[in-house]
Write a protein that holds these residues in place. Structure first.
Motif, mmCIF file in Angstrom:
data_model
loop_
_atom_site.group_PDB
_atom_site.id
_atom_site.type_symbol
_atom_site.label_atom_id
_atom_site.label_comp_id
_atom_site.label_asym_id
_atom_site.label_seq_id
_atom_site.Cartn_x
_atom_site.Cartn_y
_atom_site.Cartn_z
ATOM 1 N N PHE A 65 33.862 39.502 37.482
ATOM 2 C CA PHE A 65 34.941 39.366 38.457
ATOM 3 C C PHE A 65 35.042 40.610 39.345
ATOM 4 C CE2 PHE A 65 36.944 35.965 35.696
ATOM 5 C CZ PHE A 65 36.788 34.956 36.645
ATOM 6 N N ASP A 66 34.799 41.789 38.783
ATOM 7 C CA ASP A 66 34.795 43.009 39.593
ATOM 8 C C ASP A 66 33.782 42.900 40.728
ATOM 9 O OD1 ASP A 66 36.701 44.935 38.964
ATOM 10 O OD2 ASP A 66 35.569 45.701 37.256
ATOM 11 N N ALA A 67 32.590 42.443 40.391
ATOM 12 C CA ALA A 67 31.540 42.318 41.402
ATOM 13 C C ALA A 67 31.918 41.291 42.465
ATOM 14 C CB ALA A 67 30.222 41.936 40.740
ATOM 15 N N ALA A 68 32.549 40.204 42.043
ATOM 16 C CA ALA A 68 32.950 39.169 42.997
ATOM 17 C C ALA A 68 34.053 39.679 43.927
ATOM 18 C CB ALA A 68 33.423 37.929 42.244
ATOM 19 N N ILE A 69 35.021 40.411 43.372
ATOM 20 C CA ILE A 69 36.077 40.995 44.203
ATOM 21 C C ILE A 69 35.479 41.968 45.217
ATOM 22 C CG2 ILE A 69 38.106 42.513 44.185
ATOM 23 C CD1 ILE A 69 38.758 41.301 41.386
ATOM 24 N N GLN A 70 34.561 42.816 44.764
ATOM 25 C CA GLN A 70 33.952 43.787 45.662
ATOM 26 C C GLN A 70 33.178 43.096 46.775
ATOM 27 O OE1 GLN A 70 34.472 47.218 45.453
ATOM 28 N NE2 GLN A 70 33.668 47.013 47.535
ATOM 29 N N SER A 71 32.514 42.000 46.452
ATOM 30 C CA SER A 71 31.752 41.295 47.488
ATOM 31 C C SER A 71 32.678 40.709 48.545
ATOM 32 C CB SER A 71 30.893 40.195 46.858
ATOM 33 O OG SER A 71 31.663 39.090 46.441
ATOM 34 N N MET A 72 33.869 40.270 48.129
ATOM 35 C CA MET A 72 34.841 39.738 49.088
ATOM 36 C C MET A 72 35.431 40.856 49.953
ATOM 37 S SD MET A 72 36.869 36.730 47.016
ATOM 38 C CE MET A 72 37.767 36.246 48.507
ATOM 39 N N LYS A 73 35.593 42.039 49.380
ATOM 40 C CA LYS A 73 36.028 43.184 50.184
ATOM 41 C C LYS A 73 34.946 43.557 51.193
ATOM 42 C CE LYS A 73 39.090 45.363 46.746
ATOM 43 N NZ LYS A 73 39.298 46.546 45.874
ATOM 44 N N ASP A 74 33.704 43.579 50.735
ATOM 45 C CA ASP A 74 32.599 44.043 51.579
ATOM 46 C C ASP A 74 32.375 43.140 52.790
ATOM 47 O OD1 ASP A 74 32.229 46.128 49.829
ATOM 48 O OD2 ASP A 74 30.520 45.220 48.782
ATOM 49 N N ASP A 75 32.527 41.825 52.609
ATOM 50 C CA ASP A 75 32.240 40.923 53.733
ATOM 51 C C ASP A 75 33.476 40.523 54.528
ATOM 52 O OD1 ASP A 75 33.521 38.893 52.282
ATOM 53 O OD2 ASP A 75 31.657 37.883 51.704
ATOM 54 N N GLY A 76 34.641 41.080 54.163
ATOM 55 C CA GLY A 76 35.864 40.823 54.913
ATOM 56 C C GLY A 76 36.613 39.567 54.513
ATOM 57 N N THR A 77 36.042 38.788 53.604
ATOM 58 C CA THR A 77 36.690 37.539 53.190
ATOM 59 C C THR A 77 38.049 37.781 52.552
ATOM 60 O OG1 THR A 77 34.482 36.638 52.750
ATOM 61 C CG2 THR A 77 36.364 35.402 51.884
ATOM 62 N N LEU A 78 38.156 38.846 51.765
ATOM 63 C CA LEU A 78 39.408 39.117 51.069
ATOM 64 C C LEU A 78 40.521 39.449 52.057
ATOM 65 C CD1 LEU A 78 40.865 39.239 48.411
ATOM 66 C CD2 LEU A 78 40.011 41.555 48.069
ATOM 67 N N ASN A 79 40.234 40.279 53.046
ATOM 68 C CA ASN A 79 41.242 40.596 54.057
ATOM 69 C C ASN A 79 41.689 39.350 54.818
ATOM 70 O OD1 ASN A 79 41.762 43.308 53.689
ATOM 71 N ND2 ASN A 79 40.213 43.993 55.141
ATOM 72 N N THR A 80 40.755 38.473 55.120
ATOM 73 C CA THR A 80 41.097 37.230 55.809
ATOM 74 C C THR A 80 42.042 36.387 54.970
ATOM 75 O OG1 THR A 80 38.984 37.201 56.984
ATOM 76 C CG2 THR A 80 40.156 35.108 56.805
ATOM 77 N N MET A 81 41.789 36.323 53.682
ATOM 78 C CA MET A 81 42.624 35.538 52.777
ATOM 79 C C MET A 81 44.002 36.167 52.607
ATOM 80 S SD MET A 81 41.348 34.066 49.073
ATOM 81 C CE MET A 81 39.802 33.479 49.791
ATOM 82 N N ILE A 82 44.051 37.489 52.509
ATOM 83 C CA ILE A 82 45.334 38.189 52.409
ATOM 84 C C ILE A 82 46.175 37.930 53.650
ATOM 85 C CG2 ILE A 82 46.398 40.488 52.429
ATOM 86 C CD1 ILE A 82 44.097 41.420 50.594
ATOM 87 N N ALA A 83 45.544 37.994 54.824
ATOM 88 C CA ALA A 83 46.266 37.754 56.074
ATOM 89 C C ALA A 83 46.760 36.309 56.161
ATOM 90 C CB ALA A 83 45.369 38.074 57.263
ATOM 91 N N LYS A 84 45.957 35.375 55.708
ATOM 92 C CA LYS A 84 46.343 33.960 55.751
ATOM 93 C C LYS A 84 47.612 33.714 54.965
ATOM 94 C CE LYS A 84 44.900 29.438 54.002
ATOM 95 N NZ LYS A 84 43.811 28.665 53.346
ATOM 96 N N TRP A 85 47.685 34.292 53.746
ATOM 97 C CA TRP A 85 48.822 34.028 52.863
ATOM 98 C C TRP A 85 49.932 35.072 52.998
ATOM 99 C CZ3 TRP A 85 49.348 29.510 50.462
ATOM 100 C CH2 TRP A 85 48.207 28.724 50.286
ATOM 101 N N GLU A 86 49.676 36.158 53.719
ATOM 102 C CA GLU A 86 50.676 37.198 53.974
ATOM 103 C C GLU A 86 51.278 37.743 52.667
ATOM 104 O OE1 GLU A 86 53.469 35.401 56.647
ATOM 105 O OE2 GLU A 86 52.157 35.673 58.366
ATOM 106 N N VAL A 87 50.398 38.083 51.731
ATOM 107 C CA VAL A 87 50.859 38.552 50.428
ATOM 108 C C VAL A 87 50.957 40.069 50.334
ATOM 109 C CG1 VAL A 87 50.082 36.547 49.136
ATOM 110 C CG2 VAL A 87 48.490 38.429 49.527
ATOM 111 N N ALA A 88 50.223 40.784 51.176
ATOM 112 C CA ALA A 88 50.196 42.253 51.077
ATOM 113 C C ALA A 88 49.523 42.793 52.338
ATOM 114 C CB ALA A 88 49.416 42.696 49.826
ATOM 115 N N SER A 89 49.482 44.103 52.443
ATOM 116 C CA SER A 89 48.710 44.721 53.519
ATOM 117 C C SER A 89 47.219 44.549 53.222
ATOM 118 C CB SER A 89 49.049 46.199 53.644
ATOM 119 O OG SER A 89 48.791 46.881 52.426
ATOM 120 N N GLN A 90 46.400 44.687 54.249
ATOM 121 C CA GLN A 90 44.962 44.493 54.078
ATOM 122 C C GLN A 90 44.310 45.796 53.614
ATOM 123 O OE1 GLN A 90 43.294 42.789 57.622
ATOM 124 N NE2 GLN A 90 44.489 40.929 57.456
ATOM 125 N N TRP A 91 43.082 45.636 53.121
ATOM 126 C CA TRP A 91 42.312 46.792 52.684
ATOM 127 C C TRP A 91 41.798 47.557 53.896
ATOM 128 C CZ3 TRP A 91 42.696 48.275 47.869
ATOM 129 C CH2 TRP A 91 43.010 47.341 46.892
#
Length: 237
Positions: A211-237
């Protein structure tokens, strides 16, 4: 996000390794929109449902979802009722004594106050918070008058019915509540907590690494920030 006090560390000895099974079970509360909630179809939904499903794809894991009440969510992980927690759980030293965490998948979400009047002073009134959360611990540490409730919805209801003067919770949660029945957000906010991660049994290091590797991959390609912005749960990385 939340702070759960667990005194049953010995339960860790009973847990089995998730990857020895065909399916990895993800435990969540299902009662804290927009992080996690049950939709009209009776299914787990929200930011963490979308995130968890994507993480399982990237980690090449078959996953299923389990709904569990907040106050027993860590003991039931440790005892083997599911294999990982993904429930808006803040990473804290106290919890880390009982379970392990992945890296954070969101930065800390500000904690905010909601009340029926913008003039309310939390320090001089009664503040509601969900039991065993970082918000409840913060109010207690200030020496203010605290009333605790089992669910986040009950904390808001306490303000509306006059049992409490204000509620302290994650701003992203209160954003979904303000405006109804005259509830307003106060200007004051608190920065507490240290980021949100997945809870994993201490014996399941390989699962945590996946799961650590999967989270890091989402940070690296910007997918995680896009998802955070969509749901407005927190500030982005």
């Amino acid at each position: 996000m939340k702070k759960l006090i667990v005194s049953t560390a010995a339960l860790a000895l009973t847990a089995g390794f998730a990857l020895a099974e065909d399916t990895v079970r993800l435990g969540t509360e299902g009662a804290y929109a927009p992080w996690n909630f049950v939709n009209d179809a009776g299914e787990i939904d929200g930011f963490e449902r979308e995130l968890g499903d994507e993480l399982c794809v990237r980690a090449e894991l078959t996953c299923t979802w389990v709904k569990n009440e907040w106050d027993t969510i860590i003991p039931n992980l440790v005892s083997g009722n599911y294999d990982a927690i993904i429930a808006g759980m803040s990473i804290t030293d106290e919890r880390d004594e009982v379970i392990d965490f992945t890296q954070a998948y969101t930065p800390p979400d500000p904690s905010a106050y909601a009340a029926m009047s913008a003039d309310v002073d939390p320090a001089g009134g009664v503040v509601a918070a969900q039991a065993t959360t970082i918000q409840a611990a913060f109010v207690a540490e200030q020496g203010w008058t605290l009333v605790e409730f089992a669910t986040p919805e009950e904390t808001v209801a306490a303000v509306k019915n006059g049992e409490a003067d204000a509620v302290l919770a994650d701003k992203s949660f209160l954003d979904t509540m303000v405006g109804a029945d005259g509830l307003v957000m106060l200007e004051r906010m608190e920065q507490i907590g240290g980021g949100v991660g997945m809870g994993i049994r201490e014996s399941d290091g390989d699962l945590r690494a996946k799961f650590d590797a999967a989270i890091q991959s989402m940070k690296d390609d910007g997918t995680l920030n896009t998802m955070i912005a969509k749901w407005e749960v927190a500030s982005q990385w």
